[in-house]
Design an enzyme around this catalytic site. Structure first.
Site, PDB file in Angstrom:
ATOM      1  N   GLN A   1      34.096 147.619  85.798  1.00 57.65           N
ATOM      2  CA  GLN A   1      34.464 147.694  84.237  1.00 57.65           C
ATOM      3  C   GLN A   1      33.602 148.806  83.931  1.00 57.65           C
ATOM      4  O   GLN A   1      33.711 149.960  84.777  1.00 57.65           O
ATOM      5  CB  GLN A   1      33.399 146.372  84.014  1.00 57.65           C
ATOM      6  CG  GLN A   1      34.303 145.207  84.064  1.00 57.65           C
ATOM      7  CD  GLN A   1      35.111 144.873  83.383  1.00 57.65           C
ATOM      8  OE1 GLN A   1      35.581 145.602  82.060  1.00 57.65           O
ATOM      9  NE2 GLN A   1      35.927 143.805  83.487  1.00 57.65           N
TER      10      GLN A   1
ATOM     11  N   ASP B   1      33.180 138.567  86.380  1.00 50.93           N
ATOM     12  CA  ASP B   1      32.714 139.918  85.741  1.00 50.93           C
ATOM     13  C   ASP B   1      32.937 139.680  84.276  1.00 50.93           C
ATOM     14  O   ASP B   1      33.306 138.615  83.709  1.00 50.93           O
ATOM     15  CB  ASP B   1      33.797 141.047  86.054  1.00 50.93           C
ATOM     16  CG  ASP B   1      35.335 140.597  85.583  1.00 50.93           C
ATOM     17  OD1 ASP B   1      35.586 139.381  85.447  1.00 50.93           O
ATOM     18  OD2 ASP B   1      35.818 141.641  85.226  1.00 50.93           O
TER      19      ASP B   1
ATOM     20  N   CYS C   1      70.418 139.590  90.508  1.00 54.05           N
ATOM     21  CA  CYS C   1      69.925 138.299  90.849  1.00 54.05           C
ATOM     22  C   CYS C   1      71.089 137.253  90.617  1.00 54.05           C
ATOM     23  O   CYS C   1      72.028 137.486  90.004  1.00 54.05           O
ATOM     24  CB  CYS C   1      68.662 138.099  89.857  1.00 54.05           C
ATOM     25  SG  CYS C   1      69.192 137.706  88.114  1.00 54.05           S
TER      26      CYS C   1
ATOM     27  N   ASP D   1      49.577 142.744  88.061  1.00 47.91           N
ATOM     28  CA  ASP D   1      50.041 141.374  87.591  1.00 47.91           C
ATOM     29  C   ASP D   1      50.082 141.371  85.920  1.00 47.91           C
ATOM     30  O   ASP D   1      49.305 142.158  85.482  1.00 47.91           O
ATOM     31  CB  ASP D   1      49.060 140.251  87.871  1.00 47.91           C
ATOM     32  CG  ASP D   1      47.737 140.090  86.798  1.00 47.91           C
ATOM     33  OD1 ASP D   1      46.886 141.033  87.172  1.00 47.91           O
ATOM     34  OD2 ASP D   1      48.018 139.362  86.139  1.00 47.91           O
TER      35      ASP D   1
ATOM     36  N   CYS E   1      72.467 137.174  86.849  1.00 45.34           N
ATOM     37  CA  CYS E   1      73.425 137.891  86.586  1.00 45.34           C
ATOM     38  C   CYS E   1      74.783 137.704  87.430  1.00 45.34           C
ATOM     39  O   CYS E   1      75.626 138.191  86.777  1.00 45.34           O
ATOM     40  CB  CYS E   1      73.003 139.590  86.822  1.00 45.34           C
ATOM     41  SG  CYS E   1      71.350 139.787  85.666  1.00 45.34           S
TER      42      CYS E   1
ATOM     43  N   CYS F   1      72.235 144.213  88.111  1.00 44.66           N
ATOM     44  CA  CYS F   1      71.413 143.432  88.886  1.00 44.66           C
ATOM     45  C   CYS F   1      71.699 142.529  89.911  1.00 44.66           C
ATOM     46  O   CYS F   1      72.891 141.943  89.450  1.00 44.66           O
ATOM     47  CB  CYS F   1      70.555 142.575  87.867  1.00 44.66           C
ATOM     48  SG  CYS F   1      69.308 141.307  88.414  1.00 44.66           S
TER      49      CYS F   1
ATOM     50  N   ASP G   1      42.260 134.677  89.863  1.00 45.23           N
ATOM     51  CA  ASP G   1      41.267 135.562  89.169  1.00 45.23           C
ATOM     52  C   ASP G   1      40.157 134.666  89.056  1.00 45.23           C
ATOM     53  O   ASP G   1      40.056 133.656  89.306  1.00 45.23           O
ATOM     54  CB  ASP G   1      41.832 135.879  87.752  1.00 45.23           C
ATOM     55  CG  ASP G   1      42.142 134.733  86.885  1.00 45.23           C
ATOM     56  OD1 ASP G   1      41.758 133.643  87.085  1.00 45.23           O
ATOM     57  OD2 ASP G   1      42.592 134.868  85.854  1.00 45.23           O
ATOM     58  N   SER G   2      38.991 135.369  88.335  1.00 46.97           N
ATOM     59  CA  SER G   2      37.684 134.640  88.346  1.00 46.97           C
ATOM     60  C   SER G   2      37.477 133.675  87.330  1.00 46.97           C
ATOM     61  O   SER G   2      36.575 132.858  87.432  1.00 46.97           O
ATOM     62  CB  SER G   2      36.592 135.695  88.444  1.00 46.97           C
ATOM     63  OG  SER G   2      36.598 136.256  87.194  1.00 46.97           O
TER      64      SER G   2
ATOM     65  N   HIS H   1      65.587 136.153  85.920  1.00 48.47           N
ATOM     66  CA  HIS H   1      65.933 137.450  85.829  1.00 48.47           C
ATOM     67  C   HIS H   1      65.072 138.337  85.551  1.00 48.47           C
ATOM     68  O   HIS H   1      64.968 139.626  86.438  1.00 48.47           O
ATOM     69  CB  HIS H   1      66.989 137.802  84.789  1.00 48.47           C
ATOM     70  CG  HIS H   1      67.311 139.105  84.351  1.00 48.47           C
ATOM     71  ND1 HIS H   1      68.273 139.870  85.262  1.00 48.47           N
ATOM     72  CD2 HIS H   1      66.832 140.132  83.554  1.00 48.47           C
ATOM     73  CE1 HIS H   1      67.895 141.209  84.903  1.00 48.47           C
ATOM     74  NE2 HIS H   1      67.386 141.253  83.865  1.00 48.47           N
TER      75      HIS H   1
ATOM     76  N   GLY I   1      39.118 144.931  82.459  1.00 54.22           N
ATOM     77  CA  GLY I   1      38.638 145.495  81.287  1.00 54.22           C
ATOM     78  C   GLY I   1      39.669 146.285  80.464  1.00 54.22           C
ATOM     79  O   GLY I   1      39.236 147.058  79.419  1.00 54.22           O
TER      80      GLY I   1
ATOM     81  N   GLY J   1      36.750 134.644  84.294  1.00 53.24           N
ATOM     82  CA  GLY J   1      36.025 135.560  83.364  1.00 53.24           C
ATOM     83  C   GLY J   1      36.932 135.780  82.275  1.00 53.24           C
ATOM     84  O   GLY J   1      36.368 135.785  81.114  1.00 53.24           O
TER      85      GLY J   1
HETATM   86 ZN   LIG Z   1      69.420 139.614  87.094  1.00 58.32          ZN
END
Ligand SMILES: [Zn+2]
Length: 382
Positions: free
Chosen positions: A200, A145, A317, A277, A320, A315, A91-92, A346, A227, A94
């Site tokens: 913005q 920005d 992962c 994100d 789990c 799940c 990111d910038s 997880h 924003g 800002g």
């Molecule tokens: Zn998991």
């Protein structure tokens, strides 16, 4: 710049695409885990690779203060510094200047502020933020920005938007003049960075439309919607995103910053957002809040003390597959570092799986496939 972004399938307004970077192809819609200090807190890079993270976000403001952009450049750039050979977005700075730093003084030139770490005085401008991001060497970098506060009157939102537009042009000019200064990677190449602009305009659809059109006229390789998630009601966030998307070019990536819950990232992908994100999955994990196919789980709850089932039976992962709810609760109750690590792994797996399902749904041409799983989980929440 069409070469960097290839749309492969469309379902309603949602798009399945590939964002090509020098550090791999990123399938979109994508969720980008946040690695503020060039680390996703508690999770080694090898585990992020196993989870299928193709792009992560690092914060310019934090890396500028510690360890400093020149140190990162001298190490060979952010990819080499943190030993991450997949894509990175910075990111910038800002947003952090406006949310973390104290004693801000905003002028046409830039922002003077005091570090939240030691009170030292710093100055960030469109040029400085761009030079820092060139030195860090991420694949996607962001224009500097002004994040308009909420609430803001129309006149204030317009003035702030005009400043963001002038700053976007200065960022682009600086980027074109200095992009060759990006670090050389392990293979001796300079990363062809992409500079995205940020829309913005506060909570005013007409300002969002105007800001978008004027940024698009400057022709950036991608656009972010900034924003938002600054305290406004969720319905308003959704409306502003939808109204902004109407004006963004269909052939360029669209990045919605700082969003959201598992349900929201599905909704925004459905609207045509390609990149998102959020600190939510990682931050919530460190506080014992877990996202599962059965809804949200507060692992510290007493009812898990003798629950020897896997955290989320649906799940796949590594957490789990191996550990019970009772064990995870025990770790959390004891403030064991491993609790934060496992919880984060997880939650990231859950977010990445959610986006994988979204991409499959777009590919199959039936977005309900993506929404159903999440909405049924939401129904069982709490
Ligand atoms: Zn998991």
């Amino acid at each position: 710049m069409q070469d960097n972004f290839q749309i492969e399938a469309v379902c309603g307004q949602a798009r399945l695409a590939r964002l090509a970077t020098a550090h791999g192809v990123v399938p979109t819609p994508v969720f980008m885990p946040v690695g503020t200090l060039a680390a996703v807190k508690g999770v080694p890079q090898a585990v992020l690779e196993e989870l299928g993270v193709e792009i992560l976000l690092a914060n310019t403001y934090h890396l500028y203060l510690r360890p400093g952009a020149e140190l990162v450049r001298d190490s060979g750039g952010l990819h080499r510094f943190m030993s991450w050979d997949r894509a990175i977005l910075t990111d910038s700075g800002g947003f952090q200047v406006f949310s973390l730093a104290s004693l801000r003084q905003l002028t046409e030139e830039g922002v003077q502020f005091r570090s939240h770490l030691d009170g030292s005085l710093h100055f960030l401008s469109p040029e400085r933020a761009t030079e820092i991001q060139i030195a860090l060497g991420a694949d996607v970098i962001m224009a500097f920005d002004e994040c308009t506060e909420y609430p803001a009157e129309l006149a204030r939102a317009r003035a702030s938007m005009e400043l963001t537009l002038r700053w976007a042009k200065r960022c682009r000019d600086c980027f074109e003049a200095h992009r060759q200064k990006t670090p050389v990677d392990a293979k001796g190449r300079k990363n062809p960075q992409l500079l995205f602009a940020i829309v913005q305009g506060g909570m005013f659809p007409e300002l969002r439309a105007e800001c978008t059109q004027r940024l698009v006229a400057m022709d950036f390789p991608g656009y972010a919607i900034g924003g938002l998630s600054v305290g406004e009601p969720r319905a308003l966030t959704y409306e502003i995103v939808a109204r902004t998307l109407e004006h963004l070019p269909p052939d360029k990536p669209r990045y919605l910053m700082g969003v959201g819950t598992p349900e929201e990232i599905v909704q925004y992908a459905r609207l045509g957002i390609d990149m998102m994100d959020c600190v939510l999955p990682t931050r919530a994990a460190r506080h014992g809040l877990l996202f599962t196919s059965e809804g949200r789980m507060n692992i510290k709850a007493a009812r898990y003390a003798r629950d020897f089932e896997p955290l989320d039976p649906d799940c796949g992962c590594s957490v789990c597959a191996r550990y019970s709810r009772a064990y995870l609760r025990h770790l959390y109750a004891c403030h064991e570092v491993l609790a934060q690590v496992l919880n984060t792994i997880h939650n990231l797996a859950y977010y990445l799986d959610t986006m994988r399902r979204v991409r499959q749904a777009i590919n199959f041409g039936d977005f309900r496939r993506a929404a159903r799983g999440v909405s049924s989980a939401e129904g069982k929440a709490n």
